[in-house]
Design an enzyme around this catalytic site. Structure first.
Site, PDB file in Angstrom:
ATOM      1  N   ASP A  52      -4.770  -2.663   4.278  1.00  0.00           N
ATOM      2  CA  ASP A  52      -6.109  -2.081   4.160  1.00  0.00           C
ATOM      3  C   ASP A  52      -7.169  -3.135   3.883  1.00  0.00           C
ATOM      4  O   ASP A  52      -8.306  -3.024   4.333  1.00  0.00           O
ATOM      5  CB  ASP A  52      -6.142  -0.983   3.093  1.00  0.00           C
ATOM      6  CG  ASP A  52      -5.625  -1.432   1.734  1.00  0.00           C
ATOM      7  OD1 ASP A  52      -5.195  -2.604   1.599  1.00  0.00           O
ATOM      8  OD2 ASP A  52      -5.634  -0.608   0.798  1.00  0.00           O
ATOM      9  N   CYS A 111      -9.771  -0.427  -1.045  1.00  0.00           N
ATOM     10  CA  CYS A 111      -8.738   0.518  -0.614  1.00  0.00           C
ATOM     11  C   CYS A 111      -9.279   1.767   0.070  1.00  0.00           C
ATOM     12  O   CYS A 111      -9.036   1.995   1.257  1.00  0.00           O
ATOM     13  CB  CYS A 111      -7.893   0.937  -1.819  1.00  0.00           C
ATOM     14  SG  CYS A 111      -7.026  -0.414  -2.631  1.00  0.00           S
ATOM     15  N   ASP A 122      -0.875  -2.612   0.939  1.00  0.00           N
ATOM     16  CA  ASP A 122      -2.047  -2.452   0.073  1.00  0.00           C
ATOM     17  C   ASP A 122      -2.435  -3.804  -0.521  1.00  0.00           C
ATOM     18  O   ASP A 122      -1.663  -4.401  -1.279  1.00  0.00           O
ATOM     19  CB  ASP A 122      -1.710  -1.461  -1.047  1.00  0.00           C
ATOM     20  CG  ASP A 122      -2.931  -0.829  -1.670  1.00  0.00           C
ATOM     21  OD1 ASP A 122      -3.995  -1.477  -1.670  1.00  0.00           O
ATOM     22  OD2 ASP A 122      -2.833   0.301  -2.164  1.00  0.00           O
ATOM     23  N   ASP A 123      -3.607  -4.302  -0.165  1.00  0.00           N
ATOM     24  CA  ASP A 123      -4.130  -5.569  -0.708  1.00  0.00           C
ATOM     25  C   ASP A 123      -3.338  -6.786  -0.230  1.00  0.00           C
ATOM     26  O   ASP A 123      -3.227  -7.781  -0.948  1.00  0.00           O
ATOM     27  CB  ASP A 123      -4.112  -5.579  -2.242  1.00  0.00           C
ATOM     28  CG  ASP A 123      -5.132  -4.665  -2.879  1.00  0.00           C
ATOM     29  OD1 ASP A 123      -5.848  -3.966  -2.148  1.00  0.00           O
ATOM     30  OD2 ASP A 123      -5.212  -4.642  -4.131  1.00  0.00           O
TER      31      ASP A 123
END
Length: 615
Positions: A348, A94, A60-61
């Site tokens: 993502d 996201c 994530d990120d």
């Protein structure tokens, strides 16, 4: 047919008569509507007879730069497979990005434009036709562990709802998803909370608990003949989300977005790490940038220090993800399934930490935000290769479907990447749509009554990035010459033709659907040669071969790399062409000839053909 100097110029499709010359006309356009039809028209990679297991780990990120702290991922996936160095998130936020992964569609088609309502979040996504549903129909046993879509569990569907397509479900329930401790999972309909936010118990550290579930799943499912699909979605390196007021002088308030906590064993691992400062960090001159960047002041030392601390925490949180990958690969190896399993590692979206004066963030169309990691290994996939071909999150679902021999149950905007995996010299010749809508809390940017107005629309090609904003502003970067995006070219006279071509391309694809999203230049490879016959009447080539780039869009071509057996040749003058000597042709069988053609808007398209072997 016209004859000249003993050569006959004709379409390859007509070259069926004896003693004729030939021109091969092979297009660079999209040959297929979807992954399944595309797979049927191309050469197959070496695969096991059975459908492979598929494991996807989506962080994530995460930035590409941070891959350097993941030695197990690099050794066990990248070194054993392919790294796509130019992989992009079309809407770098996201929920929109994850919705694209699940559907193979751009945000303007999924309807998930942002992280929350309206037109965003879990409640806006159609879960009825998604990748896991399609895989189940193809015979896969599916499982998901971790984050799903923003707002999952906090909407009217409730925290025990299980989306269609999942045989096993361990979904993190919002808002607890964003806590390394004290998070709640919906475990096949039962809510289970792990620890407490304020108590960093190693046994409850989120990434490690997810890893335990992955290993348990593999140990249970690997002995069975049914192929499985395992989706892993750890929080790292995303910030935690836990706002809490102070309860007294000795209890300071918890910030809304505290930095992600590493596993206890990794605490302080990057305590002395300096924040990377590329030329775009705290950019001195932003006069070429759109209003939203021009209005930003230079970062203060305090802001730069906060970005540095976040960077250190982000890196630390990724170490447990690296351990997770090591455990997953170890479980697959022990079970005997590693060689029959495709493993993908990706994120993502990326993240900005001070670039272009943005202290932290991700929704912007700059490289640090849209370029994301993507490594893939598996049966038949080449090892230890870094590819420059463009890929995007819109391609992941069709690629997985291709690998699984499954069929999409809905429209697909992306393309299977298997043709690129099989051929390092293949380029699709399309642009990647860039789009983003403001979040609800961005009051200066968000219009709840007109959700069709995005923050920006843009296109990323092999060479350029081009964006348009609602107020009429534009951005354009030549990433070949300006990889840090310091000099926007929207007012450059020298780049006028390229800007016009990019604007035209964006007009065509900004709200595209299915095949229109995969549009490529209309180019053909023309091959002129003198034919001959070997003993027994077998056709052969009795002369040199004149190779030329033609087609409707040949006037837009600017350069080409011609690829012949054992040799690459560059040409940058129109008409793009080379002469292949007869002695350079294969002595037996056909000789393949192809060209990677760059056009004015920066796309690279592959056109190809073949001629008989030399006489």
């Amino acid at each position: 047919m016209a004859r000249r100097s003993g050569y006959i110029v004709a379409a390859l499709a007509l070259a069926v008569c004896a003693f004729t010359a030939a021109i091969a006309l092979t297009g660079g356009g999209d040959p297929a509507e979807g992954a399944s039809s595309e797979a049927s028209t191309r050469a197959k990679v070496d695969k096991t007879p059975d459908q492979p297991n598929i494991v996807v780990v989506m962080t994530d990120d995460q930035t590409v730069e941070s891959m350097r702290v993941l030695p197990k991922v690099r050794k066990l996936i990248a070194d054993e497979g392919i790294t796509f160095a130019n992989n992009f998130a079309s809407n770098p936020v996201c929920c929109p990005s994850r919705s694209t992964f699940l559907s193979g569609q751009y945000s303007h088609n999924t309807g998930v434009l942002r992280n929350s309502l309206p037109d965003g979040g879990f409640a806006s996504f159609d879960n009825s036709e998604t990748l896991p549903v399609w895989l189940q129909r193809a015979g896969y046993y599916t499982a998901h562990v971790g984050k799903y879509l923003n707002g999952y569990g906090a909407t009217n569907s409730g925290p025990t709802f299980i989306p269609p397509g999942w045989s096993e479900w361990y979904g993190a329930v919002d808002p607890s998803t964003y806590r390394m401790y004290g998070y709640t999972l919906n475990e096949n309909g039962n809510l289970v909370t792990y620890g407490d936010y304020d108590t960093p118990d190693p046994a409850n550290y989120q990434t490690d608990v997810y890893a335990d579930k992955a290993v348990d799943f593999i140990q249970r499912r690997a002995p069975r003949s049914q192929p499985f699909y395992l989706s892993m979605a750890p929080l790292a390196p995303h910030v935690e989300v836990f706002a809490r007021p102070s309860a007294g002088d000795d209890d300071p308030p918890t910030p809304s977005f505290p930095n992600p906590r590493p596993a206890p064993r990794d605490a302080g691992a990057f305590g002395n790490e300096n924040l990377p400062k590329s030329p775009s960090f705290n950019e001195a001159d932003v006069s070429d940038k759109p209003e939203g960047i021009r209005n930003r002041a230079l970062l203060t030392p305090q802001a730069a220090g906060m970005a540095r601390n976040r960077y250190r925490s982000r890196l630390g949180s990724l170490l447990a993800v690296d351990d997770m990958v090591g455990r997953i690969v170890g479980a697959l190896r022990k079970s005997g399934e590693l060689n029959n399993t495709v493993i993908m590692f990706l994120s993502d979206n990326g993240f900005l930490l001070g670039e272009h004066r943005i202290p932290t963030g991700k929704q912007y169309p700059y490289e640090e935000s849209i370029r994301v990691p993507f490594e893939i290994r598996g049966p038949g996939i080449p090892k230890n290769e870094v590819r420059q071909q463009m890929a995007a999150n819109v391609d992941l679902a069709p690629t997985i479907l291709d690998l699984a021999g499954a069929t999409a149950g809905g429209p697909i905007d992306g393309r299977s990447l298997m043709p690129l995996i099989e051929d390092p010299n293949r380029y699709f010749g399309r642009g990647i749509v860039l789009e983003n809508w403001c979040q609800v809390e961005e009051k200066l940017c968000y219009d709840p009554y007109n959700p069709t107005v995005p923050r920006y629309r843009g296109v990323r090609t092999d060479r350029f990035a081009y964006m348009r904003y609602p107020n009429g502003e534009q951005e354009m970067y030549d990433l070949q010459r300006d990889p840090n995006e310091l000099n926007s070219l929207q007012n450059s006279k020298a780049y006028g033709p390229e800007r016009q071509a990019l604007s035209k391309l964006l007009d065509r694809i900004q709200v595209c659907r299915t095949k229109a999203c995969r549009t490529s230049p209309k180019l053909k490879l023309k091959l002129a040669y003198k034919p001959g016959r070997l003993g027994g009447g077998k056709p052969c080539t009795a002369s040199s071969v004149n190779v030329r780039v033609g087609g409707k869009d040949a006037g837009e071509s600017v350069s080409a790399r011609f690829i012949t057996p054992g040799k690459d040749t560059e040409d940058g003058r129109r008409p793009l062409h080379i002469l292949v000597k007869r002695s350079e042709l294969n002595s037996g069988g056909n000789t393949p000839i192809s060209a990677n053609v760059s056009v004015l808007d920066g796309r690279i398209a592959t056109v190809s053909g073949k001629v008989p072997g030399a006489c």
